[in-house]
Design a protein around this motif. Structure first.
Motif, mmCIF file in Angstrom:
data_model
loop_
_atom_site.group_PDB
_atom_site.id
_atom_site.type_symbol
_atom_site.label_atom_id
_atom_site.label_comp_id
_atom_site.label_asym_id
_atom_site.label_seq_id
_atom_site.Cartn_x
_atom_site.Cartn_y
_atom_site.Cartn_z
ATOM 1 N N ALA A 120 0.899 -1.697 0.070
ATOM 2 C CA ALA A 120 0.237 -0.420 0.079
ATOM 3 C C ALA A 120 1.192 1.729 -0.134
ATOM 4 C CB ALA A 120 -0.700 0.477 1.312
ATOM 5 N N GLU A 121 1.968 1.089 0.966
ATOM 6 C CA GLU A 121 2.852 2.791 1.031
ATOM 7 C C GLU A 121 3.445 2.774 -0.114
ATOM 8 O OE1 GLU A 121 5.411 4.312 4.537
ATOM 9 O OE2 GLU A 121 6.229 2.648 3.739
ATOM 10 N N GLN A 122 3.612 1.470 -1.148
ATOM 11 C CA GLN A 122 4.224 2.393 -2.606
ATOM 12 C C GLN A 122 3.093 2.465 -4.062
ATOM 13 O OE1 GLN A 122 7.217 1.196 -2.048
ATOM 14 N NE2 GLN A 122 6.425 -0.244 0.104
ATOM 15 N N HIS A 123 2.122 2.314 -3.048
ATOM 16 C CA HIS A 123 1.605 3.687 -4.182
ATOM 17 C C HIS A 123 0.907 4.515 -3.277
ATOM 18 C CE1 HIS A 123 2.190 -0.180 -7.144
ATOM 19 N NE2 HIS A 123 2.157 -1.481 -5.999
ATOM 20 N N LEU A 124 0.957 4.729 -2.396
ATOM 21 C CA LEU A 124 0.569 6.701 -2.086
ATOM 22 C C LEU A 124 1.417 7.851 -2.672
ATOM 23 C CD1 LEU A 124 1.073 5.858 1.410
ATOM 24 C CD2 LEU A 124 -0.460 5.668 0.502
ATOM 25 N N THR A 125 0.542 8.281 -2.622
ATOM 26 C CA THR A 125 1.003 9.977 -3.927
ATOM 27 C C THR A 125 1.474 10.252 -3.193
ATOM 28 O OG1 THR A 125 -0.384 11.246 -2.792
ATOM 29 C CG2 THR A 125 -1.607 10.018 -4.502
ATOM 30 N N PRO A 126 2.339 11.317 -3.237
ATOM 31 C CA PRO A 126 3.695 11.817 -2.744
ATOM 32 C C PRO A 126 2.813 12.423 -1.585
ATOM 33 C CG PRO A 126 4.032 12.559 -5.250
ATOM 34 C CD PRO A 126 2.751 11.190 -5.022
ATOM 35 N N GLU A 127 1.633 12.970 -1.700
ATOM 36 C CA GLU A 127 0.982 14.030 -0.945
ATOM 37 C C GLU A 127 0.611 13.263 0.470
ATOM 38 O OE1 GLU A 127 0.674 15.750 -4.347
ATOM 39 O OE2 GLU A 127 0.359 14.059 -3.868
ATOM 40 N N ALA A 128 0.230 12.063 0.477
ATOM 41 C CA ALA A 128 -0.365 10.683 0.760
ATOM 42 C C ALA A 128 0.811 9.999 2.335
ATOM 43 C CB ALA A 128 -1.313 9.797 0.542
ATOM 44 N N LYS A 129 1.826 10.025 1.168
ATOM 45 C CA LYS A 129 3.152 9.695 2.142
ATOM 46 C C LYS A 129 3.417 10.344 3.053
ATOM 47 C CE LYS A 129 5.651 6.422 -0.651
ATOM 48 N NZ LYS A 129 6.773 6.110 -1.144
ATOM 49 N N ALA A 130 3.269 11.780 2.669
ATOM 50 C CA ALA A 130 3.981 12.648 3.630
ATOM 51 C C ALA A 130 3.335 12.833 4.621
ATOM 52 C CB ALA A 130 3.965 13.583 3.101
ATOM 53 N N LYS A 131 2.016 12.668 4.130
ATOM 54 C CA LYS A 131 1.318 12.666 5.916
ATOM 55 C C LYS A 131 0.989 12.039 6.554
ATOM 56 C CE LYS A 131 -1.058 16.952 4.631
ATOM 57 N NZ LYS A 131 -1.147 18.248 5.418
ATOM 58 N N CYS A 132 0.918 10.068 5.753
ATOM 59 C CA CYS A 132 0.821 9.419 6.407
ATOM 60 C C CYS A 132 2.632 9.102 7.742
ATOM 61 C CB CYS A 132 1.209 8.255 5.968
ATOM 62 S SG CYS A 132 -0.797 7.764 5.388
ATOM 63 N N ARG A 133 3.192 9.919 6.963
ATOM 64 C CA ARG A 133 4.509 9.982 7.466
ATOM 65 C C ARG A 133 5.104 10.480 8.922
ATOM 66 N NH1 ARG A 133 9.816 7.930 7.331
ATOM 67 N NH2 ARG A 133 8.628 6.366 6.105
ATOM 68 N N TYR A 134 3.544 11.664 8.736
ATOM 69 C CA TYR A 134 3.998 13.094 9.375
ATOM 70 C C TYR A 134 2.978 12.640 11.011
ATOM 71 C CZ TYR A 134 2.328 17.255 11.854
ATOM 72 O OH TYR A 134 1.323 17.843 13.016
ATOM 73 N N TYR A 135 1.942 12.212 10.314
ATOM 74 C CA TYR A 135 0.915 11.216 11.571
ATOM 75 C C TYR A 135 1.365 10.165 12.594
ATOM 76 C CZ TYR A 135 -2.486 14.632 10.249
ATOM 77 O OH TYR A 135 -3.371 16.331 9.755
ATOM 78 N N LEU A 136 2.364 9.230 11.717
ATOM 79 C CA LEU A 136 2.378 8.035 12.350
ATOM 80 C C LEU A 136 3.965 8.278 12.734
ATOM 81 C CD1 LEU A 136 1.559 5.306 9.566
ATOM 82 C CD2 LEU A 136 0.440 6.004 11.839
ATOM 83 N N LYS A 137 4.815 8.987 11.935
ATOM 84 C CA LYS A 137 6.653 8.974 12.690
ATOM 85 C C LYS A 137 7.074 7.642 12.201
ATOM 86 C CE LYS A 137 4.857 13.357 14.705
ATOM 87 N NZ LYS A 137 5.194 14.591 13.614
ATOM 88 N N HIS A 138 6.995 6.953 11.411
ATOM 89 C CA HIS A 138 7.373 5.727 10.554
ATOM 90 C C HIS A 138 6.299 5.426 9.238
ATOM 91 C CE1 HIS A 138 9.503 2.376 11.801
ATOM 92 N NE2 HIS A 138 9.627 3.155 12.861
ATOM 93 N N THR A 139 6.953 4.131 9.359
ATOM 94 C CA THR A 139 6.140 3.429 7.694
ATOM 95 C C THR A 139 4.610 2.571 8.057
ATOM 96 O OG1 THR A 139 6.759 1.390 8.114
ATOM 97 C CG2 THR A 139 8.280 2.762 7.286
ATOM 98 N N LEU A 140 3.891 2.382 7.294
ATOM 99 C CA LEU A 140 2.856 1.544 7.527
ATOM 100 C C LEU A 140 2.879 0.392 8.038
ATOM 101 C CD1 LEU A 140 1.063 3.239 3.786
ATOM 102 C CD2 LEU A 140 1.089 4.134 6.402
ATOM 103 N N PRO A 141 4.077 -0.620 7.113
ATOM 104 C CA PRO A 141 3.842 -1.644 7.777
ATOM 105 C C PRO A 141 4.303 -1.849 9.627
ATOM 106 C CG PRO A 141 5.459 -1.276 5.779
ATOM 107 C CD PRO A 141 5.116 -0.199 5.904
#
Length: 266
Positions: A36-57
């Motif tokens: 899923a992380e490989q298919h995130l848009t740059p915006e979504a990946k940046a937001k997820c990293r901001y909130y999670l402080k880590h990777t999706l896995p």
């Protein structure tokens, strides 16, 4: 001091036991989240990293480890969807608040979608993302669909004549005959879905997705019918297990990416 260390050690063993026995196992959840992380848009990946402080896995199995903690029970119990007596998707799951996975997922999307996440505390957005990381792949696991004609425990399978764990078998199916694989290797070998297929998977409503999950569950019943012995499976039967497991895991991964991309679309 020794008692404290013993308590911590036993707690860790308990957590590990939960993580290995529920949902897609750790490997399956990590694979789905990684893809899923490989298919995130740059915006979504940046937001997820901001909130999670880590990777999706990294956060993909959070719910399995913390489901028993009282503080999280309201948000951490749903892991299944249900088929009603007419073969349709049943939103109401009386065993779970908010209707099981489907109800919780719907609530999370309403809270985060249409830019609503911007008005929520970071901690709330973080928790909702972590929940979704688990909900979406979980609902695609064939044994996480409660079929009306197969009550829990009614279907038995065997291995060399001894009772085998049906739920555990399908939970671990993505790693079936793939000992030692990393989730990066799994992605490289399995993530070869055509854009046309992806488009078909991500379109439609949550109800449509739920109905797809029910179909997968029925296919799993055909592959591992009541009374079957896994030790006698032919090459074709083993391939059918992997084919369904990979399809279900990939479907969940792409749908998870689609939801995150939609939520964080600028």
């Amino acid at each position: 001091m020794r008692n404290k260390i013993l308590t911590i050690t036993l707690s860790l063993f308990a957590l590990l036991a939960v993580g290995s026995a529920k949902a897609w196992n750790g490997f399956g959840h990590s694979c789905a989240a990684y893809i899923a992380e490989q298919h995130l848009t740059p915006e979504a990946k940046a937001k997820c990293r901001y909130y999670l402080k880590h990777t999706l896995p990294y956060h993909s199995t959070w719910m399995d480890f913390w489901r028993g903690v009282e503080k999280y029970k309201d948000i951490n119990n749903p892991h299944t969807i249900r088929e009603d007596a007419n073969g349709r998707l049943a939103w109401l799951d009386t065993d779970r608040p908010k209707g099981g996975v489907m109800g919780h997922l719907k609530s999370a999307l309403e809270e985060l979608g249409n830019g609503n996440y911007k008005n929520l505390p970071d901690s709330v957005v973080r928790q909702r993302i972590i929940n979704m990381l688990h909900y979406v792949p979980d609902m695609h696991c064939p044994v996480h669909v409660k079929l009306h004609d197969y009550p829990a425990g009614s279907r038995k399978i065997y291995r060399n004549g001894k009772r085998a764990n049906l739920h555990g078998f399908w939970d671990g199916a993505p790693s079936f005959q793939r000992k030692g694989w990393t989730f990066e290797q799994y992605a490289a070998e399995v993530d070869k879905v055509s854009p046309k297929q992806v488009k078909k998977w991500v379109k439609g409503s949550l109800d449509d997705w739920g109905r797809d999950c029910i179909k997968c569950a029925h296919r799993a019943n055909e592959i591992t019918p009541h009374g079957c012995d896994l030790a006698t499976f032919t090459k074709e039967q083993n391939e059918a297990v992997l084919e369904l497991a990979d399809e279900a895991a990939m479907m969940g991964a792409y749908r998870l990416a689609h939801l995150l991309n939609t939520i964080f679309k600028e």
